[in-house]
Motif scaffolding. Sequence first.
Motif, PDB file in Angstrom:
ATOM      1  N   ILE B 207     -67.366 -40.718   4.016  1.00  0.00           N
ATOM      2  CA  ILE B 207     -67.650 -40.642   5.451  1.00  0.00           C
ATOM      3  C   ILE B 207     -66.397 -40.230   6.238  1.00  0.00           C
ATOM      4  CG2 ILE B 207     -68.269 -42.028   7.484  1.00  0.00           C
ATOM      5  CD1 ILE B 207     -70.292 -43.453   5.682  1.00  0.00           C
ATOM      6  N   THR B 208     -65.244 -40.752   5.804  1.00  0.00           N
ATOM      7  CA  THR B 208     -63.991 -40.356   6.466  1.00  0.00           C
ATOM      8  C   THR B 208     -63.812 -38.842   6.390  1.00  0.00           C
ATOM      9  OG1 THR B 208     -63.016 -42.456   5.810  1.00  0.00           O
ATOM     10  CG2 THR B 208     -61.488 -40.744   6.505  1.00  0.00           C
ATOM     11  N   ALA B 209     -64.000 -38.292   5.200  1.00  0.00           N
ATOM     12  CA  ALA B 209     -63.811 -36.850   5.024  1.00  0.00           C
ATOM     13  C   ALA B 209     -64.911 -36.056   5.726  1.00  0.00           C
ATOM     14  CB  ALA B 209     -63.794 -36.512   3.534  1.00  0.00           C
ATOM     15  N   TRP B 210     -66.120 -36.553   5.660  1.00  0.00           N
ATOM     16  CA  TRP B 210     -67.259 -35.846   6.271  1.00  0.00           C
ATOM     17  C   TRP B 210     -67.072 -35.709   7.786  1.00  0.00           C
ATOM     18  CZ3 TRP B 210     -71.380 -33.054   4.815  1.00  0.00           C
ATOM     19  CH2 TRP B 210     -72.403 -32.872   5.721  1.00  0.00           C
ATOM     20  N   ASN B 211     -66.511 -36.746   8.397  1.00  0.00           N
ATOM     21  CA  ASN B 211     -66.361 -36.729   9.856  1.00  0.00           C
ATOM     22  C   ASN B 211     -65.053 -36.106  10.320  1.00  0.00           C
ATOM     23  OD1 ASN B 211     -68.788 -38.036  10.251  1.00  0.00           O
ATOM     24  ND2 ASN B 211     -67.864 -40.072  10.174  1.00  0.00           N
ATOM     25  N   GLU B 212     -64.125 -35.884   9.422  1.00  0.00           N
ATOM     26  CA  GLU B 212     -62.768 -35.473   9.839  1.00  0.00           C
ATOM     27  C   GLU B 212     -62.780 -34.108  10.516  1.00  0.00           C
ATOM     28  OE1 GLU B 212     -58.933 -34.330  10.380  1.00  0.00           O
ATOM     29  OE2 GLU B 212     -60.204 -33.179   9.023  1.00  0.00           O
ATOM     30  N   PHE B 213     -62.026 -34.015  11.599  1.00  0.00           N
ATOM     31  CA  PHE B 213     -62.025 -32.779  12.381  1.00  0.00           C
ATOM     32  C   PHE B 213     -60.662 -32.084  12.410  1.00  0.00           C
ATOM     33  CE2 PHE B 213     -60.892 -31.260  16.710  1.00  0.00           C
ATOM     34  CZ  PHE B 213     -61.556 -30.050  16.671  1.00  0.00           C
ATOM     35  N   PHE B 214     -59.616 -32.844  12.729  1.00  0.00           N
ATOM     36  CA  PHE B 214     -58.350 -32.193  13.090  1.00  0.00           C
ATOM     37  C   PHE B 214     -57.700 -31.459  11.914  1.00  0.00           C
ATOM     38  CE2 PHE B 214     -53.771 -32.357  14.323  1.00  0.00           C
ATOM     39  CZ  PHE B 214     -53.875 -31.435  15.351  1.00  0.00           C
ATOM     40  N   PHE B 215     -57.620 -32.100  10.761  1.00  0.00           N
ATOM     41  CA  PHE B 215     -57.015 -31.426   9.602  1.00  0.00           C
ATOM     42  C   PHE B 215     -57.800 -30.152   9.266  1.00  0.00           C
ATOM     43  CE2 PHE B 215     -55.299 -35.735   8.264  1.00  0.00           C
ATOM     44  CZ  PHE B 215     -54.005 -35.417   8.617  1.00  0.00           C
ATOM     45  N   ALA B 216     -59.107 -30.274   9.303  1.00  0.00           N
ATOM     46  CA  ALA B 216     -59.934 -29.103   8.976  1.00  0.00           C
ATOM     47  C   ALA B 216     -59.713 -27.990   9.992  1.00  0.00           C
ATOM     48  CB  ALA B 216     -61.410 -29.503   8.944  1.00  0.00           C
ATOM     49  N   LEU B 217     -59.578 -28.369  11.252  1.00  0.00           N
ATOM     50  CA  LEU B 217     -59.349 -27.371  12.303  1.00  0.00           C
ATOM     51  C   LEU B 217     -58.049 -26.611  12.056  1.00  0.00           C
ATOM     52  CD1 LEU B 217     -60.139 -26.341  15.270  1.00  0.00           C
ATOM     53  CD2 LEU B 217     -58.450 -27.999  16.039  1.00  0.00           C
ATOM     54  N   VAL B 218     -57.029 -27.357  11.687  1.00  0.00           N
ATOM     55  CA  VAL B 218     -55.699 -26.765  11.556  1.00  0.00           C
ATOM     56  C   VAL B 218     -55.537 -26.023  10.225  1.00  0.00           C
ATOM     57  CG1 VAL B 218     -53.268 -27.382  11.276  1.00  0.00           C
ATOM     58  CG2 VAL B 218     -54.589 -28.386  13.128  1.00  0.00           C
ATOM     59  N   LEU B 219     -56.102 -26.563   9.167  1.00  0.00           N
ATOM     60  CA  LEU B 219     -55.807 -26.021   7.831  1.00  0.00           C
ATOM     61  C   LEU B 219     -56.720 -24.872   7.421  1.00  0.00           C
ATOM     62  CD1 LEU B 219     -55.131 -29.339   5.891  1.00  0.00           C
ATOM     63  CD2 LEU B 219     -53.467 -27.754   6.829  1.00  0.00           C
ATOM     64  N   LEU B 220     -57.918 -24.815   7.994  1.00  0.00           N
ATOM     65  CA  LEU B 220     -58.853 -23.764   7.574  1.00  0.00           C
ATOM     66  C   LEU B 220     -58.843 -22.625   8.588  1.00  0.00           C
ATOM     67  CD1 LEU B 220     -61.761 -26.108   6.484  1.00  0.00           C
ATOM     68  CD2 LEU B 220     -59.982 -25.096   5.046  1.00  0.00           C
ATOM     69  N   LYS B 221     -58.573 -21.434   8.116  1.00  0.00           N
ATOM     70  CA  LYS B 221     -58.347 -20.323   9.036  1.00  0.00           C
ATOM     71  C   LYS B 221     -59.559 -19.418   9.222  1.00  0.00           C
ATOM     72  CE  LYS B 221     -54.196 -21.404   9.756  1.00  0.00           C
ATOM     73  NZ  LYS B 221     -53.897 -21.910  11.079  1.00  0.00           N
TER      74      LYS B 221
END
Lengths: 431, 280
Positions: B207-221
Motif C-alpha cells: 500500500i505504501t508503494a501503491w500510494n507513493e507519489f513524489f519519488f515516482a514523480l521525480v524518478l520517472l521521466k
Amino acid sequence: MRAPRLAAAAAALALMLTGCTAGGDDGTAGTVRLRFQSLAWQKESVDANKQLVAEWNAAHPDIQVDYVQGSWDSVHDQLLTSFEGGEAPDVIHDASDDLADFAYGGYLADLRGLLPERLRADIPARSWETTTFGDGIYGVPFLQEPRVIMANKKILESSGVRIPTPEQPWTWTEFRRVTKDLTTAMGKGKHAIAWPLKEPVSVSLNLGLSAGGQLFHRGPDGRVTIRFTDADSVVPGTVHDQVNTDGSASRSTLGTGGSDTLPGFFGGKYAMVPLGFSYRQQITQQAPKGFEWIVLPAPAGPEGLAQGVSPQTLSIAEDSPHKKEAARFLDFLLQPANMVRLARGDWMLPTGTTALADPSLHTAKDGWATGAAVAAHLRSAPAQSVRGYPEWKDKVATPAFQEFYSGAIDVGELRKRLVKDGNRVLSRYQR
Amino acid sequence: MSVTRTSRPARLGQYLALLAYLVFLAFPFLWLVSTAFKPARELGSLHPTWIPEDPTLDNFRQAFDEQPLLRAAGNSLLAALAAALIAVLVATPMAYAIARHRSRLSTAATGWVVVSQAFPFVLVIIPLFLVLKNLHLINSLAGLVMVYVVWALPFALWMLVGYVRAVPAELEEAAAVDGAGRLRVLVSVTAPLLTPGIVATALFAFITAWNEFFFALVLLKTPEKQTLPVVLTHFLGAEGAADLGPLAAAAFLATLPSLVIFAIIQKRITGGMLAGAVKS
C-alpha cells in the motif's frame, strides 16, 4: 515447496524489472530529441499542446520533441531535483513566480541570445519583466490570467445596480456600496460577494496594484523592503469591511478555494465571486441549465484596472545540449496563431500582442472580451522577483491576512506583522 | 482467565462508537464513489446528494480517454508487488536476528532504523536521485522499486520484530530438543506462526508503494513509465483547480486494487492471528 516458488517469483520479477529499465535517449542517429514538459491539464489544453508537438515533429524530422505531461502539484521540487541530477527536460513549462530560484540558481538558460526578434517584440515589456531576473531573461511569458468577477446576471440586472465595464469599472468605494445594497436586496442568508481567500496573499497584493499598493519597494542598492502605505490598505480594507462591517461578503468562504464557491454561486447564495479568468471553463461545465453569468472587471483605483499577474512561462534548461533547437521549437509554439490555440485551450489570455488581437478572444460569449480588455492593464505581480517571498508569504503574510479578513486583528496589527516580521524574513535573503 | 462482563448500555455505547468510526472511515470513499458517477452539473450543486440524480459513466470514459490509466495502473502494480515481495524477503531474516539475538547493537540498529523513518522525502531525494542516476536507474521501475524497498524497510522491520517476538522462543527450543535442525525449526515451526505478520507487512509495503507519489514523480521521466498517483495529478491544475469528475473516477479505480488485495488476504491475517493466539 513454497520457498523455491517464492525465489523463482522474485527472480522472474527482477528480470521483468530489469527489462523495464529506460532505453537510450535517441532512437535515430543525427536526430535531436527534445523533452518538453508541459503542465497543461485541461483536456482542450492538453490536446492543443499535443497537436502542436505533432505538427512540429511532422515538419522537423531532424528535431523531434517528446511531449511529457508534468503536474502543477510539486512541480518546483520535481524540477529542482531534475536540475540537480542533470536530468531536466529541455523545454520547461512553469509559472513566472516559480522561476526566481531556478534563474538565480543557474538552472535556466538566459534566453536573450536565443529568441527571435519577432517573439521579443510581440510580447510587451511589462510581461518580460515577470521573467527577467538580474540582467537575464529566463522564460517566455505566454499565458496570463487576470482576476475578474463572475456575476449572476439576473441578480445584478434585477437589482438595478450599474453594471461595470472595462471602460467604466467600479471604484473600490463604489464596489463596497454596491455589494452592501445588493446584499440588502438579496435577502437573509445571501451575500453579494464571496471571496475565496484560501490563498489571500496573491489576491490582496495583485488587486492592490489598482489602488497604487506596492508593498515591496526596491532601493537603489537593489535591496527590497516592505512598506505598508494607505494605498496598500485599500483592497484588504474593503474586503475586511465587507465581511466584518457590512456583512455583504460571506464569512464562510474566506478559507475556501475558488471551486468551493461555485455551488453557492450557482445556487444564488452569492451574486458575485472574484476568480481567475480560467474558472470560466468550470462555470460552463458545471452551471445548471439556464444559469446566466457575466464577467466583470475587478474594481479600479487611482491606477485604473492595474493588477499583478504571474504568467505561465516556457524556459530552456541551462544543461540542455540543444538550446538553439529548443528555442526554435519555442518560436514555433508561440507563433501568434498557436498562442491563440494554447490560450483558448487553457481559457486564459495570451501575452503576445498579435495573438491577443485575435477576434476569437474578443467575443462577448463567455466573457472573453472583458478579459481581453483587462489584459492591457496587467503588470508583473508585486513580489515576482523578491527572494524570500515564499517564506514571507507562508510564515508571515498568509496568517496575518487570514486573521485580518476574519476580523481577529485590526489594520494596525496587520501592518505591523507584514512590515516588521516581513522585513526580518527578507533581510535573511539579502545579506 | 476471567472475562469481564460488560453491561448492556455500555455494550450499546461501544457498538455506537464503532459504528460512528466505521462511518467516519467510509465517508471519503463513499463520497468518492458518488462523485465519480455524477455529471458535471451535479458537481456544482449547492445541495449535493449521496445518490447521483442522473448517474453517468462519462467521468470514467473521460478519465480513460485523457490519461493512460491502465498502463499507469500496471506500472503501479508491478512496482508495488515487487517492493512488497522484496521488502518482506529482506526484512524477515533481519527481524528474526534482531528479535532473537538481543544485544546493545541490535537495539541501536532498531532505533536507527526507526529514526530513519523521520527523514523527509525532500531531504533524501536529491542524493538518491544522483545515486540512481549513476546506476542508470533513473526512469526505470527497477530504480523505483529499490527506493520503495528502502523506504518501506524500516517500518516493515519494526513490524516484523514485534511479530517474531510474539512467537515464543520455547516452541523453537522444544522443536530443537525433539531433534529438529535450525532450518527445520525455522521452516516448520517459526515460519507458519509468522505468516500473518509477514502478510500484514507485505500489505503495508504494497500500500505504501501503491500510494507513493513524489519519488515516482521525480524518478520517472517518460509517460510510459509513470505510475497511477502521478497520472492522477494530471487532472489537477494550478491553485487547487481540478477536473473533479474524471479525477474522482480515476481515484475510485485506483483504490480498487488495494481493497481487492486486502479482501483476499485479510482472512489469512485474522486466521493466522487466531492460530497464534491459541498457542499462548
